[in-house]
Design an enzyme around this catalytic site. Structure first.
Site, PDB file in Angstrom:
ATOM      1  N   THR A 202      -4.459  -4.078  -0.412  1.00  0.00           N
ATOM      2  CA  THR A 202      -3.606  -3.057  -0.861  1.00  0.00           C
ATOM      3  C   THR A 202      -3.528  -3.264  -2.336  1.00  0.00           C
ATOM      4  O   THR A 202      -3.927  -3.793  -3.212  1.00  0.00           O
ATOM      5  CB  THR A 202      -2.163  -4.073  -0.517  1.00  0.00           C
ATOM      6  OG1 THR A 202      -2.368  -3.943   0.843  1.00  0.00           O
ATOM      7  CG2 THR A 202      -1.217  -3.218  -1.202  1.00  0.00           C
ATOM      8  N   ARG A 230       2.963  -0.122  13.410  1.00  0.00           N
ATOM      9  CA  ARG A 230       3.488  -1.224  12.509  1.00  0.00           C
ATOM     10  C   ARG A 230       3.662  -0.561  11.107  1.00  0.00           C
ATOM     11  O   ARG A 230       2.774  -0.158  10.659  1.00  0.00           O
ATOM     12  CB  ARG A 230       2.678  -2.456  12.912  1.00  0.00           C
ATOM     13  CG  ARG A 230       2.788  -3.521  11.758  1.00  0.00           C
ATOM     14  CD  ARG A 230       2.145  -3.605  10.457  1.00  0.00           C
ATOM     15  NE  ARG A 230       2.323  -4.805   9.863  1.00  0.00           N
ATOM     16  CZ  ARG A 230       1.926  -4.887   8.440  1.00  0.00           C
ATOM     17  NH1 ARG A 230       1.343  -3.867   7.817  1.00  0.00           N
ATOM     18  NH2 ARG A 230       2.357  -6.356   7.718  1.00  0.00           N
ATOM     19  N   VAL A 231       4.968  -0.800  10.476  1.00  0.00           N
ATOM     20  CA  VAL A 231       5.143  -0.528   9.456  1.00  0.00           C
ATOM     21  C   VAL A 231       5.145  -1.910   8.514  1.00  0.00           C
ATOM     22  O   VAL A 231       5.894  -2.936   8.858  1.00  0.00           O
ATOM     23  CB  VAL A 231       6.339   0.060   8.922  1.00  0.00           C
ATOM     24  CG1 VAL A 231       6.595   0.303   7.546  1.00  0.00           C
ATOM     25  CG2 VAL A 231       6.242   1.433   9.837  1.00  0.00           C
ATOM     26  N   GLY A 232       4.478  -2.190   7.297  1.00  0.00           N
ATOM     27  CA  GLY A 232       4.593  -3.435   6.421  1.00  0.00           C
ATOM     28  C   GLY A 232       5.401  -3.371   5.397  1.00  0.00           C
ATOM     29  O   GLY A 232       6.554  -2.253   5.420  1.00  0.00           O
ATOM     30  N   ASP A 233       5.513  -4.029   4.210  1.00  0.00           N
ATOM     31  CA  ASP A 233       6.233  -4.106   3.295  1.00  0.00           C
ATOM     32  C   ASP A 233       6.076  -3.133   2.373  1.00  0.00           C
ATOM     33  O   ASP A 233       7.059  -2.599   1.561  1.00  0.00           O
ATOM     34  CB  ASP A 233       6.217  -5.333   2.576  1.00  0.00           C
ATOM     35  CG  ASP A 233       4.821  -5.721   2.038  1.00  0.00           C
ATOM     36  OD1 ASP A 233       3.914  -5.630   2.690  1.00  0.00           O
ATOM     37  OD2 ASP A 233       4.878  -5.978   1.000  1.00  0.00           O
ATOM     38  N   THR A 253       1.750  -7.585  -2.812  1.00  0.00           N
ATOM     39  CA  THR A 253       0.679  -7.449  -1.670  1.00  0.00           C
ATOM     40  C   THR A 253       0.427  -8.951  -0.871  1.00  0.00           C
ATOM     41  O   THR A 253       0.856  -9.763  -1.357  1.00  0.00           O
ATOM     42  CB  THR A 253      -0.620  -7.368  -2.371  1.00  0.00           C
ATOM     43  OG1 THR A 253      -1.915  -7.408  -1.450  1.00  0.00           O
ATOM     44  CG2 THR A 253      -1.004  -8.336  -3.428  1.00  0.00           C
ATOM     45  N   GLY A 254       0.132  -8.903   0.315  1.00  0.00           N
ATOM     46  CA  GLY A 254       0.317 -10.054   1.101  1.00  0.00           C
ATOM     47  C   GLY A 254       0.608  -9.815   2.406  1.00  0.00           C
ATOM     48  O   GLY A 254       0.655  -8.802   2.905  1.00  0.00           O
ATOM     49  N   GLY A 256       2.821  -8.842   4.992  1.00  0.00           N
ATOM     50  CA  GLY A 256       3.937  -7.997   4.927  1.00  0.00           C
ATOM     51  C   GLY A 256       5.335  -8.313   5.567  1.00  0.00           C
ATOM     52  O   GLY A 256       6.385  -8.127   5.044  1.00  0.00           O
TER      53      GLY A 256
HETATM   54  N1  ASP Z   1       1.301  -5.974   2.228  1.00  0.00           N
HETATM   55  C1  ASP Z   1       0.395  -5.231   3.013  1.00  0.00           C
HETATM   56  C2  ASP Z   1       0.944  -5.128   4.562  1.00  0.00           C
HETATM   57  O1  ASP Z   1       1.382  -5.968   5.044  1.00  0.00           O
HETATM   58  C3  ASP Z   1      -1.017  -5.740   3.249  1.00  0.00           C
HETATM   59  C4  ASP Z   1      -1.507  -6.417   2.042  1.00  0.00           C
HETATM   60  O2  ASP Z   1      -0.982  -6.254   0.866  1.00  0.00           O
HETATM   61  O3  ASP Z   1      -2.764  -6.863   2.162  1.00  0.00           O
HETATM   62  O4  ASP Z   1       0.971  -4.208   5.110  1.00  0.00           O
END
Ligand code: ASP
Length: 335
Positions: A202, A230-233, A253-254, A256
């Site tokens: 990300t 699916r929707v992430g953060d 990032t991480g 989500g």
């Molecule tokens: N945060 C992102 C998500 O969960 C993925 C990522 O940052 O690697 O969609």
């Protein structure tokens, strides 16, 4: 006569003080290209060099806008589009695949002066989702648009319609096959789980511009083998992106789902605002204490109104780069 001279002297001094105050306004930039189990043994020297080159290029592009006294929004967009257009990162070209074998992209942007924000979720036909997020902020009365509604809005406003296969890369395709095998095995014993290594890359940027505005943006393909829809953060204001001139700007990032539940980006700024913590302490507490305790893998980049920069992460690596308010440059990958 003396009085006239005195008034002129006072005016000149006032002008000088004003000019100095303006030119002393620090500028700063911080960016990330994702956090995860990134370690030197999983990397060849060539690949590592390619990452450093792209991080430097994106950093320089954003910083050049800031040095020219350009808008923070333009600096964030300049930085993020370079990362989106690189197959090295999980955003734009090189985005991960859904379980069904498509790419659904999320992005958001926020301006810290009046807390204006724009976001798109689950878009498949826009090459640079960060541009679409900015359009939502600047040209619509909404904050977030999703799916086909976001796509037609972006196309109506001049962003080209591209085929979803434009985002394809062999590397992410191989990652999908591996992920599917694991998911299918787990679901055969009744476990519904995405592994912690099913993302990375990300991208995000936060800047402090010459007008003293903080702007933050984030763009992603999400997690490998995610369910469609699916929707992430990353497109969620307060979770993956936040900016407020009165406290700080953050891009995350991480994993989500954890970043949404812990409202990570705005929580860091709130700790500065209400607990009067430093940027570094606020960011560390959220990432290395709260999230770590519950298994929320990832990291953030952040800066405050003075140009202080923080880049904590609780994984083995995070692609990151910054130039703080003092002009100190950092480009790094591992712990
Ligand atoms: N945060 C992102 C998500 O969960 C993925 C990522 O940052 O690697 O969609």
């Amino acid at each position: 006569m003396k009085a006239i001279f005195r008034s002129i002297a006072i005016c000149v001094t006032a002008l000088f003080v004003c000019f100095n105050a303006y030119s002393n306004q620090p500028i700063a930039i911080v960016l990330h290209g994702g956090a995860g189990t990134i370690s030197p043994d999983k990397m060849t020297k060539e690949v590592e060099a390619a990452y450093y080159a792209k991080l430097n290029q994106a950093l320089d592009a954003g910083y050049a806008v800031l040095k020219d006294k350009g808008e923070g929004l333009d600096a964030v967009v300049a930085t993020i589009t370079i990362l989106e257009n690189s197959p090295l990162f999980n955003a734009g070209v090189g985005a991960v695949y859904t379980y069904e074998g498509e790419h659904e992209l999320d992005a958001s942007i926020m301006h810290g002066k009046e807390r204006q924000a724009g976001a798109v979720a689950g878009v498949k036909t826009i090459q640079n989702p960060i541009l679409a997020a900015r359009l939502v902020m600047e040209k619509s009365v909404h904050v977030m648009l999703s799916g086909q509604g976001a796509e037609s809005f972006a196309h109506e406003h001049g962003l080209a319609k591209i085929d979803n296969t434009m985002f394809d890369t062999q590397r992410r395709f191989d990652a999908l096959q591996k992920a599917k095998q694991r998911i299918d095995k787990l679901s055969s014993i009744g476990v519904d789980k995405l592994g912690a290594d099913m993302r990375f890359g990300t991208v995000g940027a936060v800047v402090l511009d010459a007008q003293g505005n903080i702007v933050a943006g984030t763009s992603t393909g999400g997690m490998t083998a995610k369910r469609y829809g699916r929707v992430g953060d990353s497109p969620i204001i307060g979770a993956g992106t936040f900016a407020d001139n009165a406290s700080c700007g953050v891009s995350a990032t991480g994993h989500g789902e954890f970043f949404i539940r812990y409202n990570v980006a705005s929580d860091i700024c709130a700790r500065m605002k209400y607990q009067h913590l430093s940027l570094q302490d606020a960011a560390n507490q959220v990432i290395n204490v709260e999230l770590k305790a519950v298994g929320g893998d990832g990291g953030i980049i952040a800066l405050d109104a003075k140009g202080n920069v923080a880049m904590p992460f609780n994984t083995s690596g995070m692609y990151r780069a910054s130039i703080d308010g003092q002009g100190k440059r950092v480009v790094a990958i591992y712990k």
